[in-house]
Motif scaffolding. Sequence first.
Motif, mmCIF file in Angstrom:
data_model
loop_
_atom_site.group_PDB
_atom_site.id
_atom_site.type_symbol
_atom_site.label_atom_id
_atom_site.label_comp_id
_atom_site.label_asym_id
_atom_site.label_seq_id
_atom_site.Cartn_x
_atom_site.Cartn_y
_atom_site.Cartn_z
ATOM 1 N N ASN A 31 0.794 -1.310 0.028
ATOM 2 C CA ASN A 31 0.439 0.606 -0.011
ATOM 3 C C ASN A 31 1.034 1.104 0.190
ATOM 4 O O ASN A 31 0.142 2.018 -0.973
ATOM 5 C CB ASN A 31 -0.644 0.593 1.142
ATOM 6 N N GLN A 32 1.201 1.070 0.936
ATOM 7 C CA GLN A 32 2.667 2.287 0.305
ATOM 8 C C GLN A 32 3.365 2.549 -0.281
ATOM 9 O O GLN A 32 3.661 3.549 -0.655
ATOM 10 C CB GLN A 32 3.869 2.169 1.663
ATOM 11 N N LEU A 56 -0.502 6.714 5.742
ATOM 12 C CA LEU A 56 -1.334 5.509 6.142
ATOM 13 C C LEU A 56 -0.817 5.297 7.927
ATOM 14 O O LEU A 56 -2.096 5.447 7.658
ATOM 15 C CB LEU A 56 -0.199 4.790 4.770
ATOM 16 N N GLY A 61 -4.147 3.433 7.991
ATOM 17 C CA GLY A 61 -3.902 1.906 6.943
ATOM 18 C C GLY A 61 -5.206 2.355 5.972
ATOM 19 O O GLY A 61 -4.784 3.629 5.869
#
Length: 229
Positions: A31-32, A56, A61
């Motif tokens: 996701n990062q 995030l 998140g």
Amino acid sequence: MNQQPISIKDVPKEERPRERLLTLGPRHLSNQDLLAILLGSGTKSESVMQLANRVLMHFDGLKLLTNAAIEELTAIKGIGEVKGVTLLAAIELGKRMNQYKPRDRYVIRSPEDGAEYVMEEMRQLTQEHFVILFLDTKNQITHQETIFIGTLNASVVHPREIFSQAVRRSAASIVAVHNHPSGVPTPSQEDISVTRRIAEAGKVIGIELLDHIIIGDRKFVSLKEKGYI
């Protein structure tokens, strides 16, 4: 001389998200990594990867990022209007892709079918939405309509409103659906009461309430299966 923001180009080539996406495919990125690609550059004091990680962490998140407002995004150091708009556009596009339904009419054969049809659309809503799925004689969904938004109770959910729409759309049967923003789909006494009122009205009119499905976070409860219909 003004120091330039740290960009993805300043990250070692083998660690750059764009290059790894091209080599490995998007499914292999974190996701990062994906967020860093959207942001494009960091700030004077941190890399784009560090900025992506901070975003995030701010939103726990992806959990809260899905409902972020532009004001909340731009309040984060390093996120200006351009980056904020880019993130919002990407989030909205993802939501629309999740909600996309095939052109062929969707058939309801089980509670799982009904839950799957609305799950991605309804599981992250922050208010309760009471939705009716109108079905034809083959149990195909012909129309979906939000009847009410707010806390569900018998005084505001009127069977006459539901069945006037059902008659207008020549529905053979209906499925009621509503979400619990808490993510826990356990039916309340009010949920049961509303369900029974709708089911009784449907019997009089001749349009059956097939089920009332409560949507939680990736889980659901069928009041039909629980014996309340």
